[in-house]
Design a protein around this motif. Structure first.
Motif, PDB file in Angstrom:
ATOM      1  N   SER A  83       0.839  -1.204   0.000  1.00  0.00           N
ATOM      2  CA  SER A  83       0.000   0.000   0.000  1.00  0.00           C
ATOM      3  C   SER A  83       0.868   1.246   0.000  1.00  0.00           C
ATOM      4  O   SER A  83       1.889   1.313   0.696  1.00  0.00           O
ATOM      5  CB  SER A  83      -0.914   0.032   1.230  1.00  0.00           C
ATOM      6  N   LEU A 114      -3.580   3.793  -2.178  1.00  0.00           N
ATOM      7  CA  LEU A 114      -4.577   3.821  -1.103  1.00  0.00           C
ATOM      8  C   LEU A 114      -4.924   5.287  -0.838  1.00  0.00           C
ATOM      9  O   LEU A 114      -4.148   6.014  -0.221  1.00  0.00           O
ATOM     10  CB  LEU A 114      -4.019   3.173   0.166  1.00  0.00           C
ATOM     11  N   GLU A 149      -9.122   6.161   3.538  1.00  0.00           N
ATOM     12  CA  GLU A 149      -8.365   5.007   4.031  1.00  0.00           C
ATOM     13  C   GLU A 149      -9.256   3.942   4.665  1.00  0.00           C
ATOM     14  O   GLU A 149      -9.196   2.765   4.299  1.00  0.00           O
ATOM     15  CB  GLU A 149      -7.323   5.463   5.045  1.00  0.00           C
ATOM     16  N   ILE A 168      -0.680  -3.554   4.402  1.00  0.00           N
ATOM     17  CA  ILE A 168      -1.681  -2.511   4.595  1.00  0.00           C
ATOM     18  C   ILE A 168      -1.193  -1.566   5.680  1.00  0.00           C
ATOM     19  O   ILE A 168      -0.443  -1.955   6.573  1.00  0.00           O
ATOM     20  CB  ILE A 168      -3.068  -3.084   4.953  1.00  0.00           C
TER      21      ILE A 168
END
Length: 548
Positions: free
Chosen positions: A60, A98, A103, A120
């Protein structure tokens, strides 16, 4: 239950990763010959082994919608460096956008669909707890144990956060310089023009803001003056409510949140969220008054990307902000429009009892986590461990040595700051360096050395160093850590997203309301429906347990 401390404010937040990857072994005889003996006994070379396929890892990368012209996540020299260099250790890195402003929503979709990247990111500890409780994250203890360099580099952060029910589900980035966080700034040149001093209380701030509006000390035009610049209240807002809200007596007694404001007060064994405290109500009523008098941005509710806020600061029409920006950087940006501009830090406002309260960032920043949909957590750890190698960390933080910066006795000196803005924006934001944010705070000599190229004369370098030292000093004098609740919080896992969404909308409505009492009551009622009281009770119960 362990009691740990978090020197930070914006709420907690989370990070986890994966790793593995094998180097292909090659044979070598004593004489250095590459030949081997075939099964028939001849010296003809055996068929060579095919190189092992690099391990794919999807990472990400926050998209803040601020890429310079001609740059994007697929066209950037620092990102290219990461991709090229990690291939040498058997990794095939792909960055996945992202959106920073969405988010939470995006993460929820990824996790629910099983399509999340291998890495992530989040700043929310509650988010990590939620996914861990749901069984959506890998436990990382055994994987992390293989990488002593990563453990050594991030030890302070690892010792404080990332655990849930005794197991590690997140790798927290190390925050190398803790003299940072939410802080108030004001235009000293405007104060000087009015013969006024830096405000020390909320009432003094009100009087200063009125003077900014009525007397226009910057000569920008009374219809253009923005005494207090704020953007829309959302997950990616660039300005906060910490300073003045602390001044009204609201504390940071609970776990940090993504709302960017003090979260509430813990008294007599009971925790109450800011929105439901008398101090919080007084603050919102005060903000409503400021809005009606034109002392804060009239259209702030529509400024969801903070572009209007940034333009107000940079163009020189704003006089006061509460954000995590550095005063000198703001001064530099504003001086492109107003050469005499001078942003300076404001110490915490004095409360009725004379106390002054502010928080500092912790020894940790974002959390890195590895979803269960990822096939190989070891690959993530390998990636993170690669990043803590000094050369790699310096590159993802500051750019290419010799191109973007040079080393002067351990100080990274930017070679061409303006050119760097076009190529290193993802590094400057700290979004690539997910294992560590920043370097330890520089002393005055190091600060002066760090701008040896970018600032042409001694006077400018001295101003730069003194500005940073004054900024650091506020945190040294007043910054206090708040307690981290490291126990499971099932109520928060179910309610925090709804509560925060309600507050983003509800507080905006309260500030601009023509009927404060009615709108405030509706906001509190909505907060209760979203689970606010149960959320508060859970925090209070956790504190009682921690104190036993």
């Amino acid at each position: 239950m362990a009691k740990v401390f978090k020197k930070g404010v914006l709420g907690s937040m989370a990070i986890v990763l994966m790793l593995s990857g094998f180097l292909v072994a090659c044979s070598k005889n004593e004489g250095g010959s590459a030949a081997t003996t075939s099964p028939s006994g001849s010296n003809s070379p055996s068929p060579s082994k095919e190189p092992e396929k690099p391990a794919k890892i999807r990472v990400s990368l926050w998209d803040r919608a601020n890429a310079p012209e001609g740059q994007n996540l697929g066209n950037n020299p620092i990102i290219k460096y990461v991709i090229d260099e990690t291939k040498k250790i058997g990794l095939d890195v792909e960055f996945v956008s992202l959106p920073r402003a969405q988010e939470s929503e995006k993460l929820n979709v990824w996790m629910a669909s099983g399509e999340a990247p291998d890495v992530i990111l989040t700043y929310s500890m509650d988010t990590i707890f939620k996914y861990a409780e749901q069984g959506g994250l890998w436990e990382l203890d055994s994987y992390l144990a293989k990488y002593p360099d990563l453990i050594k580099n991030n030890k302070k952060a690892l010792d404080q956060v990332g655990m849930y029910k005794g197991k590690r589900y997140a790798i927290p980035a190390l925050k190398a310089n803790t003299y940072a966080g939410p802080n108030m700034k004001i235009r000293k040149d405007w104060l000087d023009a009015l013969g006024m001093k830096i405000p020390t209380t909320n009432e003094e701030l009100y009087q200063v803001l009125k003077a900014f509006k009525e007397k226009d000390p910057g000569n920008v035009g009374k219809d253009k003056v923005i005494p207090w610049a704020i953007p829309a209240i959302n997950q990616s807002m660039k300005a906060f409510f910490f300073g003045p809200m602390f001044g009204f007596g609201v504390n940071m007694d609970g776990p940090s949140n993504q709302f960017y404001a003090p979260d509430g007060n813990y008294k007599n064994g009971v925790f109450t969220s800011a929105v439901a405290t008398p101090e919080g109500k007084a603050y919102y009523q005060w903000m409503n008054k400021l809005y009606k008098e034109g002392l804060i941005s009239k259209e702030f509710v529509t400024d969801v990307s903070s572009q209007q806020f940034t333009q107000q600061v940079n163009s020189g029409v704003a006089g006061f902000v509460d954000s995590n920006d550095v005063p000198y950087t703001m001064t530099t940006n504003t001086r492109k429009s107003v050469p005499t501009a001078n942003w300076v830090p404001v110490e915490p406002f004095k409360r009725a009892d004379g106390s002054q309260v502010m928080t500092v960032v912790g020894d940790y920043a974002m959390f890195v986590a590895v979803p269960k949909s990822s096939k190989n957590p070891d690959v993530v750890m390998k990636y993170l461990n690669w990043m803590v190698e000094p050369k790699n960390l310096a590159t993802v933080q500051s750019g290419i040595e010799g191109v973007n910066w040079k080393n002067d006795g351990g100080v990274r000196v930017q070679i061409d700051p303006e050119a760097n803005k076009k190529t290193t924006w993802v590094s400057a934001q700290g979004d690539l360096a997910i294992v560590q944010q920043g370097v330890p705070a520089y002393n005055k000599e190091q600060l002066i050395k760090s701008v040896a190229i970018s600032l042409p004369d001694d006077k400018q370098r001295e101003e730069y160093a003194n500005s940073y030292l004054a900024f650091y000093d506020v945190f040294k004098k007043f910054g206090k850590p708040n307690t981290v609740i490291d126990s499971p919080r099932p109520v928060a896992q179910k309610t925090v997203a709804a509560i925060e969404k309600h507050l983003y909308e509800g507080i905006s409505k309260v500030i601009i309301s023509t009927d404060f009492e009615k709108t405030y009551s509706e906001m509190v009622a909505g907060w209760e429906r979203a689970g606010g009281k149960d959320y508060d009770k859970e925090i209070g119960d956790a504190y009682k347990t921690m104190k036993k």
